[in-house]
Structure formats: C-alpha cells, structure tokens
Write an enzyme that holds these catalytic residues in place. Sequence first.
Site, mmCIF file in Angstrom:
data_model
loop_
_atom_site.group_PDB
_atom_site.id
_atom_site.type_symbol
_atom_site.label_atom_id
_atom_site.label_comp_id
_atom_site.label_asym_id
_atom_site.label_seq_id
_atom_site.Cartn_x
_atom_site.Cartn_y
_atom_site.Cartn_z
ATOM 1 N N ASP A 138 0.876 -1.120 -0.020
ATOM 2 C CA ASP A 138 -0.069 0.056 0.200
ATOM 3 C C ASP A 138 0.780 1.230 -0.009
ATOM 4 O O ASP A 138 0.775 2.241 0.868
ATOM 5 C CB ASP A 138 -1.078 0.057 1.308
ATOM 6 C CG ASP A 138 -1.972 1.061 1.117
ATOM 7 O OD1 ASP A 138 -2.529 1.443 -0.048
ATOM 8 O OD2 ASP A 138 -2.543 1.419 2.276
ATOM 9 N N CYS A 218 -15.369 9.691 -1.942
ATOM 10 C CA CYS A 218 -15.420 8.352 -1.333
ATOM 11 C C CYS A 218 -15.314 8.216 0.072
ATOM 12 O O CYS A 218 -14.606 8.763 0.621
ATOM 13 C CB CYS A 218 -14.341 7.573 -2.050
ATOM 14 S SG CYS A 218 -14.293 5.905 -1.412
#
Length: 388
Positions: A138, A218
């Site tokens: 990530d 989001c």
Amino acid sequence: MSQPISKEAIRKLALTQGFDLCAFTKPILSSEHRAQLDAWVSHGMHGEMGYMAEEVRLERRKEPESMLEGIQTVIALGMKHVPPPYSLEEGEDAKGSGAIAAYAHGDDYHDVMKKRLKAFARDLDTLLGPHDQRVYVDTAPVLEHALAERAGLGWQGKHTLTINREHGSYLMLGELFTTAEIEPDEPAEFHCGSCTACIDICPTRAIVAPFVVDARLCISYLTIEYRGFIPIGLRPMMGNRIYGCDDCQIVCPWNRKAEVIELDHLKPRDGNILPELAELFELDDEGFRERFRKSPIKRPGRAGLLRNVAIAMGNSGRGEHIPLLIKALNDSEPLIRGHAAWALARLCPDRQKGEIREALAYHSQHENDEEAGREFHLALKKIGESDS
Ligand code: SF4
Ligand code: SF4
C-alpha cells in the site's frame, strides 16, 4: 545454460509465508493505466492526497521500472481477509453502531504483510541466490491494482479494486520488486461484463464512471485519509460508516462465494465489529491509543475517528446520543466540536430544541476556531429555521 526459474517453487514459498495468491509480471504499466492515472490526477480526484499529484512521484508511479535499478520482475502477492460478517442492510440498520471496513476489523494488515513479505524475500534469496529486491505494501508510488492485473492476479473491477475469479475482492495486495528474471504470467481477463452493481449502490456516487473513483466523494477516503471538516452535503449519505466502506464490494457478484476464513494474525476483533458509537465517542487520547493499538483504525487519529462517529450519531435518529454530543461541544478538538454541533442540529427532537439551542449558543460564544465556529452558526441557523 542456466535453468529457468521455477515459478511453482516461488508460489509454494509465497503460500508457506501466508499469501494466498502469487503472480509475476514485468515492471511496466500499460498505456491505458498511465492515461487513467493522469486523468484522475488532472481532475483533482485525489483530493488532499497531494503526494499523488507531485510530478516526480506521479512519474515514478507510471514507471515502476524506476523503483529499483536493474529490476526485471514484479511479484504481485495477495492475502485474503475475512469478508464483512453482516449484509449491507444489517450493517446500515445497526443505527447505534458504527460500520468499519472488514479489512480493518483485526490487526493492521500493513504490519502483518510487511513481515510476511520480508520473510518471503529471505526465502527467495535462498532459492534464487541473492538478488536486489524491494517490498511494498500500500505504498503511494506503486500502482498496485494495475500491476496485479498485468500479473494475472485479478482484474481491476469498475470500483477500481482487484477481483480474483476464485477469491473475489476481499484481498490485500503487496509487491516484491526483484532483479531476478522470471517469466511473466498472462494478464487477467476482465469479467465485470455489463454489471454496474457497485456504481449503482455507492452511497455518495463516488464511482463517477467505470474504473474512476473520485476520492473526494468516497467514504473510504473521507473517513480515513481526509483530515478536515467533511463537506456537509455528503454527511447524511455516510450513514453509520465510521471507518472505510465495503458497499461496492458487498454487492459485487464475485464476492458472493467469499468464504469466512480462519485467520491467525488478522483475526477480527469482536470489539471492532459494529462497535457502539457511544463507547467510541467517550474515548480520550489515552483510551483511543489503547483501544486501537496495532489496528489500522488508529490512522485518522482520535479527532478523525470521533468526527466520523459524530456524523454517524447525527444520522442515527437516536436521541440517546444527545447528552454525549452536547458534552463534545467542549472537546479539545475543533473537528469533533464542529461535527458534534452538526449532529445535534440533525437529531434535534422538538422537546429538546431549547436545551440544544442553549448549549450551542453558549459554546459558540467561546469558540475560537473558524471552521468549528461556522458549524455552530449553521447548526443554530438550522434549528432556528425548523422553528419557523
Ligand atoms: S468505498 Fe463506498 S463510497 Fe467509496 S466507492 Fe465504494 S461504495 Fe462508494
Ligand atoms: S459490482 Fe459488478 S461492475 Fe462492480 S466490480 Fe463487481 S462485477 Fe464489476
């Protein structure tokens, strides 16, 4: 002549170290993926993740080959996590509780995966002889869904996450970049077809087109990465989601068969499955640190998480949260004070209007933060409007 490297032997090592998927690709992105990234950044859809738009970093993201001198291969790795243990309706209906993305129910996967990647890298050295290598989990400069797709690990769904035909999308990804030359796997084929379930279900309409998520809309970004006051228009749509959002994955047909798996390190903590909002809202700094030690939920900090909890309280329709929200008008964090004011105005039952108005008016006089002050003003205005 040297023997070709056995991919099966490497896959076996990956499985031994706790990975469920392992695939290989060259460190090159398709022109499509590069263009997608450029368009996303140029439209400002990265929100306040400014590092995504910095020129040097952006170029590096588009050129994984620049991440390690002599790189020949990217090994894309996937680790399954437990799916949400409730349906979309059950999650939303749990009004006094907060919904947390399933991947965050247990320990922080970044730590678990990093340890496994390092162990895998050591095993590879033994198998292949020493090579330069780097591991990533990530990490901003790595376009991991694009690399996973090229490696055949899974295709990028219309919600932009990686979907594997067998395991669905409840996956966590990591990468090992190596100078060892390993034959690439075939890229993954696209299997979304004409489905638009994720686009249709998104509470904030954040999937603005297939494969394009506007981070500014989001809930995952807003509740975890975003540090500021959440745009007022989006708050009602967030429902009780206090850390991340699984909606677009829950409705995905490829997750229908996702099985509940037994995990050692990433085992969900009972307390993180639909925790009570009131319990979380009472955490002080020390309590927050203790409660979320080794958990990814510590990422937005106490201020960020309690901001999200205040919004969920406001959306809950439950008057029992009012005393805690009034108390929070005096919190040391402007972010919490401001969102508590919003939640009070949203809940505000007729019989408690006087009490709430008085508390807001009192604390607004002492408010010295500009944005929190604006929230008090708007909350008082909203209550005033509902009087007339
Ligand atoms: S995570 Fe939630 S808010 Fe974000 S795109 Fe998916 S459904 Fe929409
Ligand atoms: S919900 Fe449908 S469109 Fe969205 S990722 Fe899943 S299969 Fe693709």
